[in-house]
Design a protein around this motif. Structure first.
Motif, PDB file in Angstrom:
ATOM      1  N   ASN A  71      17.059 115.701  14.048  1.00 47.94           N
ATOM      2  CA  ASN A  71      16.222 114.596  14.496  1.00 47.94           C
ATOM      3  C   ASN A  71      16.487 114.275  15.834  1.00 47.94           C
ATOM      4  N   ILE A  72      15.792 115.199  16.810  1.00 50.06           N
ATOM      5  CA  ILE A  72      16.135 114.794  18.275  1.00 50.06           C
ATOM      6  C   ILE A  72      16.025 113.795  18.893  1.00 50.06           C
ATOM      7  N   PRO A  73      14.550 112.962  18.388  1.00 48.71           N
ATOM      8  CA  PRO A  73      14.328 111.711  18.952  1.00 48.71           C
ATOM      9  C   PRO A  73      15.479 110.848  18.955  1.00 48.71           C
ATOM     10  N   LEU A  74      16.222 110.908  17.631  1.00 48.85           N
ATOM     11  CA  LEU A  74      17.350 109.924  17.483  1.00 48.85           C
ATOM     12  C   LEU A  74      18.636 110.065  18.328  1.00 48.85           C
ATOM     13  N   VAL A  75      18.531 111.408  18.460  1.00 42.26           N
ATOM     14  CA  VAL A  75      19.941 111.709  19.693  1.00 42.26           C
ATOM     15  C   VAL A  75      19.349 111.159  21.127  1.00 42.26           C
ATOM     16  N   ILE A  76      18.015 111.338  21.489  1.00 45.30           N
ATOM     17  CA  ILE A  76      17.535 110.996  22.724  1.00 45.30           C
ATOM     18  C   ILE A  76      17.806 109.145  22.677  1.00 45.30           C
ATOM     19  N   ALA A  77      17.263 108.674  21.489  1.00 48.58           N
ATOM     20  CA  ALA A  77      17.609 107.231  21.693  1.00 48.58           C
ATOM     21  C   ALA A  77      18.903 106.792  21.832  1.00 48.58           C
ATOM     22  N   ALA A  78      19.921 107.508  21.106  1.00 42.75           N
ATOM     23  CA  ALA A  78      21.303 107.122  21.172  1.00 42.75           C
ATOM     24  C   ALA A  78      21.738 107.154  22.628  1.00 42.75           C
ATOM     25  N   GLY A  79      21.294 108.430  23.379  1.00 41.91           N
ATOM     26  CA  GLY A  79      21.774 108.544  24.927  1.00 41.91           C
ATOM     27  C   GLY A  79      21.046 107.263  25.510  1.00 41.91           C
ATOM     28  N   LEU A  80      19.921 106.803  25.387  1.00 42.10           N
ATOM     29  CA  LEU A  80      19.062 105.841  26.251  1.00 42.10           C
ATOM     30  C   LEU A  80      19.871 104.323  26.165  1.00 42.10           C
ATOM     31  N   LEU A  81      20.136 104.320  24.657  1.00 41.68           N
ATOM     32  CA  LEU A  81      20.942 103.000  24.215  1.00 41.68           C
ATOM     33  C   LEU A  81      22.293 102.998  24.850  1.00 41.68           C
ATOM     34  N   THR A  82      22.946 103.996  25.133  1.00 41.50           N
ATOM     35  CA  THR A  82      24.353 104.196  25.766  1.00 41.50           C
ATOM     36  C   THR A  82      24.211 103.771  27.120  1.00 41.50           C
ATOM     37  N   LEU A  83      23.146 104.260  27.724  1.00 41.67           N
ATOM     38  CA  LEU A  83      22.860 103.994  29.259  1.00 41.67           C
ATOM     39  C   LEU A  83      22.464 102.348  29.221  1.00 41.67           C
ATOM     40  N   LEU A  84      21.718 101.883  28.556  1.00 45.41           N
ATOM     41  CA  LEU A  84      21.319 100.479  28.598  1.00 45.41           C
ATOM     42  C   LEU A  84      22.619  99.592  28.501  1.00 45.41           C
ATOM     43  N   ILE A  85      23.563  99.764  27.339  1.00 44.58           N
ATOM     44  CA  ILE A  85      24.708  99.251  27.169  1.00 44.58           C
ATOM     45  C   ILE A  85      25.481  99.197  28.353  1.00 44.58           C
ATOM     46  N   SER A  86      25.635 100.728  29.008  1.00 43.54           N
ATOM     47  CA  SER A  86      26.410 100.842  30.022  1.00 43.54           C
ATOM     48  C   SER A  86      25.868  99.630  31.257  1.00 43.54           C
ATOM     49  N   CYS A  87      24.612  99.720  31.470  1.00 42.53           N
ATOM     50  CA  CYS A  87      24.078  98.943  32.545  1.00 42.53           C
ATOM     51  C   CYS A  87      24.286  97.464  32.384  1.00 42.53           C
ATOM     52  N   PHE A  88      24.472  96.914  30.999  1.00 40.80           N
ATOM     53  CA  PHE A  88      24.843  95.689  31.007  1.00 40.80           C
ATOM     54  C   PHE A  88      26.207  95.281  31.198  1.00 40.80           C
TER      55      PHE A  88
END
Length: 931
Positions: free
Chosen positions: A615-632
């Motif tokens: 389920n590659i979309p979930l992996v991409i979502a995890a990557g984007l979520l990590t970036l979002l948390i990093s920004c905060f």
């Protein structure tokens, strides 16, 4: 401390290795004489097709429109030959599977360490006994049979190892290569007189190893169109080869054909353990000397396959995989392989009753020969008064059996002779097993005694050095000298005893290990006495209650190896921990976040295990979520008026965030490229390997303030973890890190709650300037809970990502960003790294908990050691080598996993200290801020 950790590592490595010596040592013996059936054989040559990784159900089942994926082979089993299921054994890998098929014995696990390539032990095979063998196929399999052969009569033709590419357009080309080369080989023989006459000899074997199905199964799963299409192509290839060989020999009716497989495959494209999808393989035999299909009105099997496959009316003849070697030997009249433990499946033979009885007798004598050699070996290495022989096959019994069988054959009572042969074979196999496992009880007891001694010693060390439960007792010099010499002499007696019996050197380690361990325990007897009086003065009820809670906790952990959902129950209890202990009163928001994150983490053990669809979309979502948390996190870091913040440090975080973004892109584009059968893009492969190498370096460049360093650890590990993810497990480290982060804060509240220390300011807490030794406090009962939390999180880190407690719980698709060409050690290493990453997160958080709660890392770690050792002892007694192959495989996996986790935790302890405290200083232009 270092000596203690090294001793611990050594002891645990011995405990881990012991399981293979006790349960899985090589069964081979040498020095037997070859046995051959005296009557002329029905076939001059045999053609063996092994479709690597082909499941029985995949070949026999009908597709949606009621036709077979392999019409030619279906026609053979309905009209021309005999069929059944060949039951393989654990480990279901290519090497042991082929050894069982061609040499007739089940290889020991020692072959695992050698990657199935070379011969760990020399063995005899049908190929070795043949006059000539020509083989075509994979470079992983063919050379080992040529190497073991005496003389120069086994010829191999292999393609390049690089051809075994999971990301290739279509792996079926491996099989087409084999079929094409066999055709050109036969064509060239017409103009080569030497080759032509060699091919027309008797006792010839032609072996076609077809790897395409296995490679397509790994790459696309066994239920995929590619796997099914490959079966179709193999069917067509077998049809062409069979027809060409019959023509070449002028349809002389002297060729026998066998089609089978070395192992099956799970639905998620892996193999190695004992699931029925891995252990059930097809067997179809036809040609010279083979029975025609036998019509039956009813037949009983525990499974419902016959109905599913519409084969209820054709007799199904099941065999063990090792039975195929004697079947081949009997068909072409070569001696049975010396180490074969297979029983000739008579129902496959279409021959006289006399031939069957003689063949069976040869089989019985050949297995009896091994029994005799094994018995004499054991007799030589055991003291006569300690030796207990295998009663049912004493020397007189053996002679009586052989005489009776000979007499029956002379009187032409062939059925009686065959049934007596079968009894003799079963007894000889039982006897072989009896002598093979002769020392098991004695070795098992030695290890168990060592295990209990070690755990007791660690508990004593904790109580003596890290608690106030005992007062220091002066040592009695005289007593301790007597004690030392009595243990020393015990060790000498044991060593002498082993020496007389010429035992292997490993026995010395297993039997002598308990001596120093128990010496260390007995030396502390005054401590034990002191402890007993102290404990009795405490509240008995409280002590018993505490003990029961500990036992329950450990049992839940043991239970979680069988049922992952036990972890969910444990995590839900953890979620209620602040309420149970009244912690929520003083930290409402933290307690609420803790509860929510624990509930979120509790979902993961309920998720499907490996084998889910990627389920590659979930992996991409995890990557984007990590970036979002990093920004905060970065925003809050920039806002905070932290005098220790440095702009150079922010650059490190930006590089790490860039790495996460790149990893997310690489995963997405690689899987898209593989989906379109365009292989692994070289640029993606370079980025993946560079990320793997650079992420630990970036981590060590970040500042060592508690939250900043932990955050940097998350980013570094996530960038690699994303590249190794294929589904929901990519989200796991994020949730786990959230729980760990809150855990560190909650432990601060717990410290205050129990009034153990003042609360250090976590925001400016620096790992490098962790407490000096005087500030360490003694252990408190609550520290046992802290250690239990750690062990629980470590186990959750393993099972939460969809792993199961088994050797086949990996998904080859995980490593496709790094490589797609088959390389067992490289792939194994990367898959191991994927398992380790969540462990590192937990270990670093635990390191932070130790430091912030003012405990020496040794004291908490010792409690962790005790908990994991008690779990390991559970699994040591649960290991079994009987029952279904699934049970055996699982029991070994459990023990190896728990022992590996324990050894891992020791290594992780050191690694976590390195990752949290060390910092690489780059030359800077700016001046340093002073502390």
């Amino acid at each position: 401390i270092l000596i203690f950790i090294l001793a611990g590592l050594l002891v645990h490595c011995v405990f881990l290795v012991s399981i293979f010596d006790i349960y899985f040592s090589s069964p081979l013996v040498h020095g037997m004489t070859p046995q051959q059936t005296p009557l002329p054989p029905p076939a001059k040559r045999i053609v063996l097709f092994v479709a690597d990784g082909l499941r029985a159900d995949s070949l026999y089942e009908l597709n949606n429109n009621g036709t077979s994926w392999a019409p030619f082979l279906r026609g053979i089993l309905e009209n021309n030959g005999s069929w059944g299921i060949s039951h393989t054994r654990v480990p279901t890998e290519s090497r042991p599977g082929h050894v069982a098929l061609i040499a007739g014995f089940y290889e020991d696990v020692s072959a695992v360490a050698r990657g199935w390539k070379e011969n760990p032990v020399e063995f005899d095979s049908v190929f070795n006994e043949s006059k000539y063998t020509w083989s075509w196929g994979s470079p992983d399999i063919l050379p080992m049979f040529a190497k073991g052969a005496t003389g120069d009569h086994v010829y191999t033709f292999c393609y390049a190892a690089e051809s075994e590419d999971f990301g290739a357009e279509d792996a079926a080309k491996l099989d087409i290569w084999v079929f094409d080369h066999v055709k050109s080989f036969f064509n060239s023989s017409r103009s080569n007189q030497t080759l032509f006459s060699a091919l027309n000899e008797e006792k010839v074997v032609l072996f076609l190893h077809l790897l395409g199905i296995d490679t397509n199964g790994h790459a696309h799963r066994p239920n995929s169109r590619e796997y099914k299409e490959n079966i179709k192509q193999v069917d067509e290839g077998v049809k062409e080869i069979a027809s060409m060989i019959d023509d070449f020999y002028g349809n002389d009716g002297k060729t026998a054909f066998i089609l089978t497989s070395d192992h099956g495959m799970t639905d998620w494209g892996s193999h190695g353990a004992g699931h029925p999808s891995e252990t059930l393989t097809p067997l179809i035999v036809w040609g010279a000397g083979v029975n025609y299909p036998q019509k039956v009105t009813s037949q009983f099997f525990e499974d419902n396959f016959l109905k599913e496959w519409k084969l209820e009316n054709l007799k199904r003849l099941d065999v063990n995989q090792a039975d195929i070697a004697p079947l081949m030997a009997s068909l072409i009249g070569v001696p049975f392989p010396l180490n074969s433990v297979g029983t000739l499946p008579l129902e496959y033979l279409n021959n006289s009753a006399h031939f069957k009885a003689e063949s069976m007798f040869t089989n019985a004598v050949q297995i009896l020969e091994q029994f005799k050699v094994k018995m004499s070996q054991k007799k030589e290495t055991t003291l006569s008064f300690l030796f207990t022989p295998f009663k049912p096959l004493s020397d007189s019994e053996q002679i009586s059996f052989l005489k009776k069988i000979r007499l029956y054959i002379q009187q032409q009572k062939y059925d009686e002779a065959v049934s007596l042969c079968k009894t003799l074979i079963n007894l000889a196999l039982e006897g072989l097993s009896y002598y093979h496992t002769y020392d098991r009880l004695f070795l098992g007891l030695s290890i168990a005694v060592g295990f209990v001694g070690w755990t007791t010693y660690v508990i004593l060390v904790i109580i003596k050095a890290h608690t106030n439960l005992t007062k220091t007792v002066p040592t009695n010099k005289k007593k301790s000298t007597v004690l030392f010499w009595s243990f020393f002499s015990t060790g000498m007696i044991i060593a002498f005893f082993l020496l007389i019996q010429t035992c292997p050197w490993t026995y010395y380690i297993y039997c002598l290990l308990p001596v120093p361990v128990w010496y260390a325990v007995v030396r502390e007897i005054p401590i034990i006495q002191d402890l007993a009086t102290n404990v009795l003065s405490l509240h008995i009820g409280q002590s018993i209650g505490f003990l029961l809670v500990c036992i329950l906790g450990i049992e839940i952990l043991v239970f979680s190896f069988f049922y992952r959902s036990a972890l969910t129950v444990g995590l839900l209890v953890f979620a209620g921990w602040p309420v149970i202990t009244q912690l929520w009163i003083q930290a409402k928001i933290r307690a609420l976040i803790w509860t929510l994150l624990c509930v979120l983490l509790a979902i993961f053990p309920l998720m499907p295990v490996v084998g889910r669809e990627p389920n590659i979309p979930l992996v991409i979502a995890a990557g984007l979520l990590t970036l979002l948390i990093s920004c905060f996190s970065l925003a809050s870091l920039c806002k905070s008026e932290n005098k220790y913040r440095d702009n150079e440090d922010l650059k490190v975080y930006f590089y790490q965030m860039l790495s996460i973004a790149l990893s997310t892109y690489v995963v997405s584009s690689t899987h898209e490229s593989l989906k379109n059968k365009q292989g692994l893009p070289v640029l993606n492969q370079i980025i993946s390997w560079m990320t793997l190498v650079s992420s630990p370096v970036l981590l060590l460049l970040s500042p060592t303030f508690l939250f900043q360093r932990l955050f940097s650890i998350l980013l570094s590990l996530m960038s690699t973890y994303l590249l190794l993810s294929t589904g929901y497990e990519a989200l796991f480290p994020l949730v786990l890190f959230g729980v760990m982060f809150v855990w560190i804060n909650m432990e601060q509240e717990a410290l205050q709650h129990y009034g153990l220390s003042l609360k250090p300011k976590l925001a400016v807490f620096n790992f490098t300037y962790a407490m000096d030794i005087t500030q360490f406090r003694q252990l408190h009962l609550d520290d046992v809970r802290r250690s239990f939390f750690f062990v629980f999180f470590i186990v959750t880190a393993f099972f939460g990502t969809g792993n199961i407690a088994s050797i086949n719980s990996f998904d080859p698709a995980s490593v496709y960003c790094f490589l797609t060409v088959f390389s067992p050690f490289m792939m194994g290493g990367l898959l191991l790294l994927k398992v380790v990453i969540p462990f590192v997160l937990v270990s670093c958080a635990f390191e932070a908990v130790q430091v912030t709660t003012q405990l020496s890392s040794k004291s908490l770690f010792l409690i962790v050691l005790v908990i994991s050792d008690i779990m390991a002892l559970h699994f040591f007694f649960l290991v079994k080598d009987y029952g279904s192959w699934l049970d055996i495989g699982t029991s070994i996996s459990h023990y190896v996993l728990v022992m590996s986790l324990t050894i891992f935790m020791m290594v992780m302890n050191g690694l976590a200290q390195l990752l949290t405290t060390k910092r690489l200083e780059l030359p800077r232009r700016t001046k340093h801020h002073s502390m």
